[in-house]
Design a protein around this motif. Structure first.
Motif, PDB file in Angstrom:
ATOM      1  N   TRP A 175     104.355  36.894  39.885  1.00  0.00           N
ATOM      2  CA  TRP A 175     105.275  37.834  40.167  1.00  0.00           C
ATOM      3  C   TRP A 175     106.083  38.720  38.902  1.00  0.00           C
ATOM      4  O   TRP A 175     107.063  39.672  39.200  1.00  0.00           O
TER       5      TRP A 175
ATOM      6  N   THR B 131     103.311  43.765  37.713  1.00  0.00           N
ATOM      7  CA  THR B 131     103.517  44.946  38.624  1.00  0.00           C
ATOM      8  C   THR B 131     102.278  45.638  38.911  1.00  0.00           C
ATOM      9  O   THR B 131     101.427  45.553  37.971  1.00  0.00           O
TER      10      THR B 131
ATOM     11  N   SER C   8     101.995  53.693  33.948  1.00  0.00           N
ATOM     12  CA  SER C   8     103.433  54.051  33.640  1.00  0.00           C
ATOM     13  C   SER C   8     103.811  54.677  32.459  1.00  0.00           C
ATOM     14  O   SER C   8     102.944  54.325  31.470  1.00  0.00           O
TER      15      SER C   8
ATOM     16  N   ALA D  70      98.480  39.610  41.016  1.00  0.00           N
ATOM     17  CA  ALA D  70     100.067  40.094  41.060  1.00  0.00           C
ATOM     18  C   ALA D  70     100.575  39.697  42.444  1.00  0.00           C
ATOM     19  O   ALA D  70      99.883  39.427  43.502  1.00  0.00           O
TER      20      ALA D  70
ATOM     21  N   VAL E 183     103.139  40.687  45.581  1.00  0.00           N
ATOM     22  CA  VAL E 183     103.980  41.829  45.982  1.00  0.00           C
ATOM     23  C   VAL E 183     104.483  41.554  47.210  1.00  0.00           C
ATOM     24  O   VAL E 183     104.124  40.616  48.010  1.00  0.00           O
TER      25      VAL E 183
ATOM     26  N   GLU F 206     105.519  46.576  49.498  1.00  0.00           N
ATOM     27  CA  GLU F 206     104.840  47.310  48.459  1.00  0.00           C
ATOM     28  C   GLU F 206     103.274  47.447  48.808  1.00  0.00           C
ATOM     29  O   GLU F 206     102.715  48.422  48.282  1.00  0.00           O
TER      30      GLU F 206
END
Length: 349
Positions: free
Chosen positions: A270, A273, A279, A310, A312, A316
């Motif tokens: 968690w 991302t 990013s 990950a 989500v 998402e």
């Protein structure tokens, strides 16, 4: 209420099972990989396996003491034992199975476990969850002072398991007896138990609440077993309290702690991302990977790449529109990464 205390040593083919347990009223899970000696501990407590050394006692009542030459037979130990396959008698109906081995009235137990309507049914006619309830009712009808469960959910399919897991947790809490559960599944152990002892090669490598094990794993194996990501690499210190870890792939990532030498990065799913593109945040570690699997988990899902996993929300996941093979960028902050020193990644190191 009395506590169960066990200090035992049992030789196996490749190693000795050598553990010490203190179990007050409540639930302790013994978890770990197959073949680690977990069920041997349960069998020793129940009196089915005789240790070569140690002591087992419930309060002031000694069940086994090597130095005093005491070894009570299983029937003289106040234990309710539920085997992995439930071990119901196929030729007896539910009521007869529950009544076997006790002179206590069984109506209370049929009601408690909601199996009154199944009283005349045979085990072959029952679902996995129903067979488990019958096995529990039979174990508790003996009015035990200790409850032992060997892989209580392993015989159930995943869908049934999720429902029965919560039901079993409620039953065990209400009992308020020293209870030991064996499981090879951390999720089962974390749901059912107040504390979890991770056993590898016959020894406890870490004991604590499930949250403690997730937040602060003592070894890389514990980190991996509890569901965390594990990235192996070599660390070198940087300025500002940071270190760079060069992963086995040759990619360097930053962590917010100082370290040098072989390390394992522990990272909760968690804290990772997932995006379709990089990013603009230069402070984040970003890895270009490809989706290998998507695993639904109720209202959440896990996206696996083989390097990182990950977790989500379903929303998402829908927004990302991913499928196996899709390229993704997985990111995590230096502060989210924790380090465990490790030069060898064998279970128990």
């Amino acid at each position: 209420m009395e506590a169960l205390e066990a200090e035992i040593r049992v030789p196996l083919r490749s190693f000795d099972v050598d553990v010490t347990l203190d179990v007050p009223p409540g639930v302790l899970a013994i978890a770990g990989p197959s073949g680690a000696g977990k069920s041997t501990v349960l069998r020793a407590i129940a009196g089915l396996t005789r240790p070569v050394d140690g002591r087992i006692a419930l309060g002031s009542k000694i069940w086994f003491d090597r130095s005093l030459h005491i070894h009570l037979e299983p029937e003289r130990r106040s234990v309710g034992l539920v085997f992995q396959d439930y071990a119901l008698f196929p030729h007896l109906n539910v009521a007869q199975n529950v009544a076997f081995g006790t002179r206590e009235p069984i109506d209370e137990f049929l009601r408690r476990f909601r199996i009154e309507h199944l009283a005349r049914a045979r085990p072959a006619e029952l679902s996995g969850g129903e067979r488990q309830r019958v096995a529990l009712a039979r174990a508790l009808a003996r009015r035990p002072r200790v409850v032992l469960l060997d892989e209580p959910l392993a015989a159930l399919d995943r869908r049934t398991r999720e429902g029965v897991r919560g039901e079993l947790a409620e039953i065990l809490r209400a009992l308020a007896l020293p209870t030991v559960i064996v499981s090879h599944d951390f999720e089962d152990a974390a749901t059912l138990a107040d504390r979890v002892a991770i056993v590898v090669d016959g020894r406890i490598v870490q004991l604590g609440s499930s949250q403690q094990l997730v937040d602060d794993p003592a070894t890389p194996f514990v980190a991996s077993f509890t569901g965390s990501n594990l990235l192996l690499g070599h660390a070198r210190p940087l300025g500002g309290g940071l270190s760079e870890v060069v992963l086995e792939s040759g990619v360097g990532v930053r962590v917010a702690s100082r370290a040098e030498g072989p390390v394992a990065i522990v990272l909760a799913p968690w804290d990772v991302t997932v995006a379709r593109a990089h990013s603009p945040d230069a402070g984040m570690n970003q890895l270009e990977l490809a989706v290998s699997a998507i695993v639904p988990m109720g209202n959440r899902a896990r996206i696996a790449t083989g390097t990182l996993t990950a977790e989500v929300t379903v929303t998402e996941l829908q927004e990302l529109g991913l499928e196996p093979g899709a390229p993704v960028v997985m990111s995590f902050s230096p502060e989210a990464a924790r380090l465990v020193k490790s030069s060898v990644l064998q279970p128990g190191d």
